[in-house]
Design a protein around this motif. Structure first.
Motif, mmCIF file in Angstrom:
data_model
loop_
_atom_site.group_PDB
_atom_site.id
_atom_site.type_symbol
_atom_site.label_atom_id
_atom_site.label_comp_id
_atom_site.label_asym_id
_atom_site.label_seq_id
_atom_site.Cartn_x
_atom_site.Cartn_y
_atom_site.Cartn_z
ATOM 1 N N SER A 12 0.837 -1.205 0.000
ATOM 2 C CA SER A 12 0.000 0.000 0.000
ATOM 3 C C SER A 12 0.874 1.258 0.000
ATOM 4 O O SER A 12 0.448 2.304 -0.464
ATOM 5 C CB SER A 12 -0.941 -0.007 1.198
ATOM 6 O OG SER A 12 -0.186 -0.036 2.383
ATOM 7 N N GLU A 13 2.104 1.155 0.503
ATOM 8 C CA GLU A 13 2.975 2.339 0.506
ATOM 9 C C GLU A 13 3.960 2.362 -0.677
ATOM 10 O O GLU A 13 4.743 3.290 -0.813
ATOM 11 C CB GLU A 13 3.752 2.424 1.831
ATOM 12 C CG GLU A 13 4.583 1.184 2.131
ATOM 13 C CD GLU A 13 5.184 1.185 3.540
ATOM 14 O OE1 GLU A 13 6.420 1.138 3.635
ATOM 15 O OE2 GLU A 13 4.414 1.233 4.507
ATOM 16 N N ALA A 14 3.924 1.328 -1.534
ATOM 17 C CA ALA A 14 4.872 1.260 -2.657
ATOM 18 C C ALA A 14 4.339 2.029 -3.869
ATOM 19 O O ALA A 14 3.139 2.108 -4.081
ATOM 20 C CB ALA A 14 5.120 -0.193 -3.039
ATOM 21 N N ARG A 15 5.247 2.619 -4.616
ATOM 22 C CA ARG A 15 4.885 3.371 -5.829
ATOM 23 C C ARG A 15 5.779 2.938 -6.967
ATOM 24 O O ARG A 15 6.966 2.718 -6.782
ATOM 25 C CB ARG A 15 5.083 4.881 -5.623
ATOM 26 C CG ARG A 15 4.183 5.512 -4.577
ATOM 27 C CD ARG A 15 2.738 5.696 -5.068
ATOM 28 N NE ARG A 15 1.848 6.103 -3.996
ATOM 29 C CZ ARG A 15 1.265 5.265 -3.126
ATOM 30 N NH1 ARG A 15 1.480 3.972 -3.202
ATOM 31 N NH2 ARG A 15 0.470 5.720 -2.170
ATOM 32 N N VAL A 16 5.194 2.862 -8.167
ATOM 33 C CA VAL A 16 5.984 2.550 -9.357
ATOM 34 C C VAL A 16 6.277 3.852 -10.082
ATOM 35 O O VAL A 16 5.379 4.663 -10.288
ATOM 36 C CB VAL A 16 5.204 1.616 -10.301
ATOM 37 C CG1 VAL A 16 6.057 1.244 -11.500
ATOM 38 C CG2 VAL A 16 4.747 0.364 -9.569
#
Ligand code: AMP
Ligand code: GLY
Length: 420
Positions: free
Chosen positions: A316-320
């Motif tokens: 939920s806190e990861a971004r691509v």
């Protein structure tokens, strides 16, 4: 971090290459690896389907994260064994890996989640399967329920062909995989693959791709594991991708969690798209090969952060971070593939290839013998490149192909034709 990747094909070479770009990677071991992987990481010989052996190896080598490449160790429960041993692992449990290991299981999950897919029947004997085929008519699709190395699917143009396929499957042509058979409605449209990370219920899309399964140019001839791929897939527009997430991926992942068998890892979502509406063709519980090669080329070092977050349940806190680019991979295979082919032929010219963040020759089936690189499999090399446009990526990938001297190899010259 100390990282162990399981597998030894082009997919794992691409994963290894991307993981190595990330400064958080202190040490990388790949088991069993191949000659290309050996140039960038340590290779170890290890029975990757033996969970106990993998857990022991991980302990001895102070491994912080295991990334499982192929489906066989997952279906064998290697991820479960690692979790029991307290080793962080990227890859689903044996129970969740049934989404690839059993086609009837996936159908059942789709029914429960009301996810759009082909109509079907599930059979354990030839007579009732044939009666179903006669009632439905052709074209129709006959599938062995279990893992059959990509060969257990017959698209029957006639009822007689479908009946023959049913006899073959129940007759043991695919071993235990054909003890149960799924018969599906033939879907029309354009196929594309959507790759999402899942850490239970949170899902994070990481890219789209299309591959070419047929061995011959113009998508003709027998099926293969894939002769080339490109990313992104134009047919998977933002709108279609959103529908696939909302109508297929999220409800089925919620159903897996509801059953107490949450999915963790990368989910390969094989879609058929017609008039902007996606339907599920299949799930695989791993990266595609060669689709992984184009995804890694585009994502680079951030892949390690993404897989790590997924394994730790922090998606939920990861971004691509997307670059607005395109990638293509062209598979170089041994003459004869997907039929019989010669092993041990010598490949020259690999030392002088340009290798940077725009072009990479990933190895799929190679070994080093007497100081030379030899072919050890059907699919042998993956000429992979990225560019600002797909045409640029294609030109770079074929330039790489043309720089290799391998008389016993061949490739398709039209990878990407549909998108170009
Ligand atoms: P699978 O192993 O289920 O992905 O099937 C292999 C290939 O067969 C797919 O990539 C499709 O090209 C084709 N296929 C499988 N199921 C269907 C279907 N119901 N309708 C049309 N084509 C299908
Ligand atoms: N390229 C198809 C697959 O990995 O299943």
């Amino acid at each position: 971090m100390n990282i162990l990747i399981l597998g030894g094909g082009g997919r794992e070479h691409a994963l290894a290459w991307a993981v190595m770009q990330n400064p958080k990677c202190d040490k990388l071991i790949v088991a069993p690896g191949n000659a290309g992987i050996a140039q960038i990481a340590e290779c170890a010989s290890l029975d990757v389907e033996d969970g106990g052996a993998v857990a022991e190896f991980a302990g001895e080598n102070a491994i912080d994260l295991v990334i499982v490449g192929p489906e066989a160790p997952l279906a064998a429960g290697v991820a479960d064994r690692l979790r029991e041993a307290g080793v962080l692992v990227f890859g689903p449990s044996k129970e969740a890996a049934r989404l690839e290991a059993s086609k009837s299981f996936t159908k059942e999950i789709c029914d429960a989640a009301k996810a759009p897919t082909a109509g079907y029947g599930h059979f354990t004997d030839a007579e009732s399967a044939k009666a179903h085929v006669r009632a439905q008519g052709a074209p129709i699709v006959v599938k062995a329920d279990g893992l059959a190395a990509g060969k257990g699917v017959i698209i029957a143009e006639t009822v007689a062909q479908a009946e023959d396929a049913i006899d073959d499957m129940f007759g043991g042509a695919f071993g235990g995989a054909g003890a149960e058979v799924v018969i599906e409605e033939f879907m029309t449209g354009e196929e594309a693959s959507y790759f999402v990370l899942v850490d239970g219920e949170d899902v994070l899309p990481i890219g789209t791709a299309q591959d070419h399964k047929r061995v011959g140019e113009g998508d003709t001839g027998p099926n293969t594991g894939g002769m080339g791929a490109y990313s992104p897939a134009p047919v998977l527009s933002d709108e279609v991708a959103q529908r696939a997430l909302d109508e297929i991926v999220k409800p089925t992942m919620a159903e897996m969690a509801r059953r107490g068998t949450p999915y963790q890892g990368v989910l390969y979502v094989g879609l058929m798209i017609e008039n902007g509406a996606p339907r599920l063709v299949e799930y695989n519980v791993r990266f595609g090969d060669p689709e992984c090669q184009v995804l890694m080329m585009r994502l680079g070092g951030q892949v390690l952060d993404l897989l790590h977050a997924c394994a730790e349940g922090r998606l939920s806190e990861a971004r691509v971070t997307w670059a607005d680019d395109h990638a293509m991979t062209v598979v170089m295979a041994a003459e004869g593939y997907p039929g019989a082919y010669e092993k041990g032929t010598v490949i020259s010219g690999l030392e002088s290839l340009p290798e940077d963040s725009f072009t990479q020759m990933f190895h799929a089936g190679t070994a080093e013998k007497d100081g030379k690189i030899v072919a050890t499999g059907g699919r042998v090399l993956n000429a992979t490149a990225r560019g600002a446009t797909l045409a640029e990526a294609q030109a770079r990938a074929y330039a790489l192909v043309d720089a290799v001297d391998w008389p016993q190899g061949f490739c398709r010259r039209d990878i990407g034709w549909r998108a170009l």
